[in-house]
Design an enzyme around this catalytic site. Structure first.
Site, PDB file in Angstrom:
ATOM      1  N   ALA A  73       0.817  -1.220   0.000  1.00 36.45           N
ATOM      2  CA  ALA A  73       0.000   0.000   0.000  1.00 36.45           C
ATOM      3  C   ALA A  73       0.847   1.265   0.000  1.00 36.45           C
ATOM      4  CB  ALA A  73      -0.946  -0.001   1.199  1.00 36.45           C
ATOM      5  N   ASN A 150      -6.420   3.783  10.515  1.00 34.36           N
ATOM      6  CA  ASN A 150      -5.735   2.589  11.003  1.00 34.36           C
ATOM      7  C   ASN A 150      -5.516   2.572  12.509  1.00 34.36           C
ATOM      8  OD1 ASN A 150      -3.906   4.766  10.221  1.00 34.36           O
ATOM      9  ND2 ASN A 150      -2.273   3.427  10.949  1.00 34.36           N
ATOM     10  N   GLN A 178      -7.435  -0.513   5.417  1.00 37.75           N
ATOM     11  CA  GLN A 178      -8.136  -1.045   6.590  1.00 37.75           C
ATOM     12  C   GLN A 178      -9.605  -1.348   6.324  1.00 37.75           C
ATOM     13  OE1 GLN A 178      -6.727  -1.995   9.307  1.00 37.75           O
ATOM     14  NE2 GLN A 178      -4.720  -1.051   9.150  1.00 37.75           N
ATOM     15  N   SER A 195      -3.201  -3.297   0.506  1.00 37.46           N
ATOM     16  CA  SER A 195      -2.065  -4.186   0.694  1.00 37.46           C
ATOM     17  C   SER A 195      -2.534  -5.607   0.926  1.00 37.46           C
ATOM     18  CB  SER A 195      -1.250  -3.739   1.916  1.00 37.46           C
ATOM     19  OG  SER A 195       0.122  -3.678   1.622  1.00 37.46           O
ATOM     20  N   HIS A 197      -1.134  -7.919   2.917  1.00 34.19           N
ATOM     21  CA  HIS A 197      -0.965  -8.450   4.271  1.00 34.19           C
ATOM     22  C   HIS A 197      -2.017  -7.965   5.262  1.00 34.19           C
ATOM     23  CE1 HIS A 197       0.920  -5.052   6.609  1.00 34.19           C
ATOM     24  NE2 HIS A 197       1.014  -4.574   5.387  1.00 34.19           N
ATOM     25  N   CYS A 316       3.781   1.451  11.698  1.00 34.16           N
ATOM     26  CA  CYS A 316       4.753   2.248  10.948  1.00 34.16           C
ATOM     27  C   CYS A 316       5.379   3.350  11.792  1.00 34.16           C
ATOM     28  CB  CYS A 316       4.085   2.850   9.714  1.00 34.16           C
ATOM     29  SG  CYS A 316       3.512   1.612   8.549  1.00 34.16           S
TER      30      CYS A 316
END
Length: 369
Positions: A73, A150, A178, A195, A197, A316
């Site tokens: 992402a 998120n 999300q 993304s 994952h 992150c």
């Protein structure tokens, strides 16, 4: 090793075994390069890419030629924003509580001459659509907004944002990292990023959905792959995996997670007067709760909650000792932001998990008190 109960699904999800099974042959038997056009190994790889595109297109109602595969992402967001502002001219609107992948990219564009506006949020983490309308200028090219935050799980009014933007001739990029698999993606967005994952697929692969009519300049060059939108040898196993992961997304899963989350919140707020829920009362995703343990040191509490795997915000930003910028933007004091923890549920979370987590939190807080 005795692993803790995993309640950090917003950071990453485990690979679904069904996804793994589809990927495995492309590591060993069907290992070809999808760009190899003159033998069966390449043909098999290309066919696998096409099948993955077909699954994504069918599930999300996009065209196969509007799917761009990336490394995740973060790259998708970079491609969306930098690709639209290749000439470093014009105006970008985003939100103070966006993921750093958006905010840092916006800061880079601003350093090169793009005008950037960051919309404020209220105490529930929501933007004011009237303020958005006022922020749109004649040279506004793009609005970039998360579908679901998120850290707090706050759901943004992306459909209203898109309708407003399109009336003004402005493109909209939606970060759906999300929300994919939990909510219907907004119709008519010009660009959508996500993304693998986050949806029980592999790490290292992502998607940017980009309408054909969007002029998008490639940021990685070297072969003119993917209709000259993103060059590089395609990650065939990863793409097979994200295609299967998207196909396995089931919106009904979030209903069960929401019930578990609500019971968890109700029990904690009832038992622990220090606990307050951060974010909108009504517009929050069903699997994320961000709780302020007022008066307690969040990092110390996080370390003592050894039986559960949770976080104090975005993965992150885990190296930062600063309080969450998302919570501060919502008006929380530094102390309350430092006292806040995020719990996020997923496909494999059980009622027993949440009961044990609740008991562990209550016992730990009482011990500290």
């Amino acid at each position: 090793m005795n692993y803790p109960i995993y309640l950090d699904y917003a950071a990453t999800t485990p690979l679904d075994k069904r996804v793994l099974e589809t990927m495995l042959p492309y590591f060993t038997e069907h290992f070809g390069n999808a760009a190899s056009r003159f033998h069966a190994y390449g043909w098999e790889a290309e066919e696998a890419i096409d099948m993955a595109k077909g699954k994504i297109a069918k599930k999300l109602n996009w065209r196969t030629d509007e799917i761009v595969f990336t490394s995740g992402a973060t790259e998708s967001i970079n491609l969306a924003l930098k690709g639209v502002f290749e000439d470093f001219k014009g105006h970008l609107i985003t939100v103070q509580t966006e993921h750093k992948a958006t905010l840092d990219t916006a800061a880079y564009l601003e350093s090169r001459g793009v005008k950037v506006s960051q919309l404020a949020v209220n105490s529930e983490g929501q933007i004011d659509l009237n303020e958005l309308e006022k922020a749109i200028q004649p040279d506004t090219k793009l609005i970039s907004i998360m579908h679901v935050n998120n850290e707090t799980g706050v759901i943004m009014p992306v459909s209203e944002v898109i309708a407003l933007a399109h009336k003004k001739g402005v493109l909209v990029h939606v970060d759906a990292s999300q929300s994919l698999g939990k909510l219907d993606l907004p119709k008519d967005a010009d660009l959508i990023s996500f993304s693998g994952h986050k949806i029980y697929g592999p790490k290292g692969v992502g998607v940017l959905l980009a309408k054909k009519e969007v002029k998008l300049s490639a940021q990685i060059h070297g072969g003119r792959h993917q209709r000259n939108r993103r060059s590089g040898t395609l990650n065939v196993p990863g793409i097979v995996g994200i295609g299967e992961a998207v196909s396995k997304c089931n919106l009904k899963e979030i209903e069960a997670q929401a019930l578990l989350k609500t019971d968890f919140e109700n029990e904690l707020t009832k038992e622990l007067p220090c606990v307050k829920i951060n974010g909108s009362k009504n517009d929050r995703i069903g699997n994320i709760t961000n709780l302020c343990f007022k008066g307690l040191d969040g990092e110390e509490l996080l370390m003592k909650l050894s039986k559960i795997a949770i976080s104090n915000g975005s993965a992150c930003n885990s190296a930062s000792t600063e309080p969450s910028y998302v919570l501060k933007a919502m008006g929380l004091s530094e102390q309350d932001a430092f006292s806040s923890l995020r719990f996020s549920l997923g496909r494999f979370t059980t009622k027993e998990d949440m009961e044990n987590a609740k008991d562990h939190v209550i016992e730990t807080v009482y011990t500290k008190g």
